[in-house]
Design an enzyme around this catalytic site. Structure first.
Site, mmCIF file in Angstrom:
data_model
loop_
_atom_site.group_PDB
_atom_site.id
_atom_site.type_symbol
_atom_site.label_atom_id
_atom_site.label_comp_id
_atom_site.label_asym_id
_atom_site.label_seq_id
_atom_site.Cartn_x
_atom_site.Cartn_y
_atom_site.Cartn_z
ATOM 1 N N THR A 297 0.822 4.216 0.856
ATOM 2 C CA THR A 297 0.910 5.181 2.017
ATOM 3 C C THR A 297 1.810 4.423 3.082
ATOM 4 O OG1 THR A 297 -0.941 4.221 2.799
ATOM 5 C CG2 THR A 297 -1.357 6.313 1.720
ATOM 6 N N SER A 298 2.030 3.257 3.075
ATOM 7 C CA SER A 298 2.833 2.759 4.206
ATOM 8 C C SER A 298 4.296 2.698 3.962
ATOM 9 C CB SER A 298 2.495 1.040 4.341
ATOM 10 O OG SER A 298 3.432 0.225 4.580
ATOM 11 N N PRO A 299 4.769 3.538 5.027
ATOM 12 C CA PRO A 299 6.439 3.731 4.800
ATOM 13 C C PRO A 299 7.098 2.349 4.670
ATOM 14 C CG PRO A 299 5.652 4.143 7.128
ATOM 15 C CD PRO A 299 4.415 3.912 6.249
ATOM 16 N N CYS B 20 0.919 -1.312 0.028
ATOM 17 C CA CYS B 20 0.030 -0.012 -0.138
ATOM 18 C C CYS B 20 0.691 1.137 0.167
ATOM 19 C CB CYS B 20 -0.919 0.013 1.160
ATOM 20 S SG CYS B 20 -2.209 1.428 1.266
#
Lengths: 284, 242
Positions: B32-34, B30
């Protein structure tokens, strides 16, 4: 020259390092940092580790924090072979996955659940569910292999046993995770210097935490239930009284209306030759 | 036999020696996930082709039965390399480097440097990012809860430690070149920065982010856009009532 390890025996991450050191045959010069008494925030220790955490390793000019990084360092630097931390990428990545699972999931959930109690804050029993979910993940890993990352003991086992032995000692029930329970017994038997490096510290930590994290006792629960019932009864009685009053008031109102009707009837004019008046023919 | 160049979908074809598998690896992720962005940056640096499969964690797609069958811990990222199914982003990054790296620059074999890097990977997962998460959670919808001050203190303590680490050299592990420590830290730190959580006075942190931006292959695609997206989301979460 022995390496310096700043540590506390209660701390699971410290015990993971001690188990690793015993496994690879490295001598540690143990320096106690009593976190419970706040020693980790005193100037002398802050000079050593500004992050005020244990374990902290000093190996000549090499200074390291983070227990699992210390474990991989000891295994890589001092292991006579790579069995505790395999070089092969496919084998190593499983060990790494287990290490990150421990720090990021299992140990994290344990700390979130148990450690507020150490600071006198309330313990949220609902967090136990997450711990058991994580333990069931690890249980599934152990279905096909005797050790955390496969057929041999690795630093993943040292890290996880430090965490899980502490949980068991503090009263977490491992019966629903039978492979984990068997693995724990296996660790106790097979790990070099287990009792001294981990067992004793885990028992001590467990004793300390047991009462802090235990759910309210059965007797206390009964007491609390009885109090609740008493309060409910008092409320019920109050409501009954209010209802009774309402009924009374209604009766009074109805009586008033009755009286009004009767008075109206008494004052109404008498009707004689009024054939168009249906009411007189009805009254017959 | 693969060669470098651009295929008809405009993706860079990976540098693969013929001895290694030609199949691209699957990465469930995903943006947005760092943690996912660390893997994307690492793959870009190595020239490893990833077959990207989106999992919308905000919509709970990681809990769907098909995904749980793959990863019962319902986390992202998850890597599939033939018979290997691997999760935990930092383990994925180091796996990719040790398997596909043509040298050990990103993750030096020297035990001391490696230990420094590993410490930073653990710092990211257990200190920096969790303290950010709980700090955000203490101020949702414009309301500061009872734990706000404590969480704020812990967050800035973590940031101060990062600032100190970054004083040791051009890159996070005190090295003059980019390592996996930078690949893992920069997505977390830029998530914080885009959310408005890193004051200007953290000059070393901001300068190091700039060096990473300039030095990392495919930075914008692998990290820049995702960091901005999550930054906007977090800003919304802490400003408007639910």
């Amino acid at each position: 020259m022995p390496l310096d390890l700043y540590y506390l025996d209660l701390s699971p991450p410290c015990r993971a390092v001690m188990l690793t050191a015993r496994a690879v045959g490295v001598d540690l010069n143990l320096k106690v940092v009593n976190i419970m008494a706040g020693d980790h925030r005193k100037p002398e220790f802050l000079k050593v580790n500004p992050q005020h955490k244990v374990p902290f390793l000093v190996d000549g000019t090499v200074k390291l924090s983070e227990s699992r990084a210390i474990c991989s360092y000891l295994a890589s630097q001092y292991g006579k072979d790579d069995s505790f931390y395999p070089n092969n990428p496919k084998a190593r990545c499983i060990v790494d996955q287990r290490l990150y699972f421990d720090i990021g999931t299992l140990y994290q959930k344990w700390a979130d659940f148990a450690y507020p109690g150490l600071r006198g804050l309330p313990v949220d029993q609902s967090l136990l569910e997450g711990i058991h979910e994580a333990l069931s993940q690890f249980n599934a890993n152990l279905m096909d292999f005797p050790w955390a990352a496969g057929n041999k003991i690795t630093i993943a086992d040292f890290s996880l046993v430090a965490t899980i032995s502490s949980m068991e000692a503090a009263g977490v029930d491992l019966q629903q995770h039978p492979h984990v329970a068997k693995w724990l017994r296996r660790c106790e038997m097979k790990m070099v210097g287990y009792k001294e490096a981990n067992g004793d510290g885990a028992s001590k930590f467990g004793e300390f935490l047991k009462n802090i994290i235990a759910p309210p006792s059965a007797a206390k629960k009964e007491e609390e239930k009885a109090e609740e019932k008493k309060e409910e009864k008092v409320e019920e009685k109050k409501e009954e009284k209010v209802e009774e009053k309402k009924v009374e008031e209604k009766k009074v109102e109805e009586k008033k209306v009755e009286i009004e009707i009767i008075e109206k009837e008494n004052n109404a004019p008498v009707k004689k030759d009024d054939t168009s008046d249906s009411s007189s023919s009805d009254e017959e | 036999m693969l060669s470098d160049g651009v295929d008809d979908t405009n993706r860079l074809v990976a540098f693969h020696r013929p001895a290694l598998a030609a199949m691209p690896l699957d990465l469930y992720y995903c943006i947005t996930s760092p943690f996912c962005r660390s893997v994307l940056l690492t793959a870009k640096a190595l020239g490893v082709e990833l077959n990207l499969k989106e999992v919308d964690i905000w919509a709970g797609e990681q809990h769907k039965p098909e995904y749980l069958a793959l990863n019962p811990e319902h986390t992202v990222p998850t890597l599939v390399d033939g018979s290997l199914v691997l999760w935990e982003s930092r383990a994925i990054c180091t796996y990719l480097i040790t398997k596909f790296g043509k040298d050990d620059a990103l993750y030096p074999r020297d035990a001391v440097i490696r230990a420094k890097i590993d410490s930073l990977l653990y710092f990211d997962i257990a200190t920096l990012f969790p303290r950010f998460k709980t700090f955000v959670a203490s101020q949702l919808g414009g309301k500061r809860d009872a734990t706000y001050e404590e969480k704020k203190e812990k967050f800035f303590e973590g940031l101060n430690w990062l600032e100190r680490f970054l004083s040791r050299g051009n890159f996070a592990a005190g090295t003059d070149h980019i390592t996996v420590a930078d690949m893992v830290l920069v997505p977390s730190v830029t998530s914080l920065a885009e959310s408005g959580f890193i004051p200007d006075e953290y000059t070393r942190t901001h300068e190091w982010v700039r060096r990473c931006k300039d030095g990392m292959v495919g930075y914008e695609e692998a990290n820049g856009e995702g960091a901005r997206l999550v930054g906007e989301r977090i800003k919304r979460m802490i400003s408007s009532p639910a």
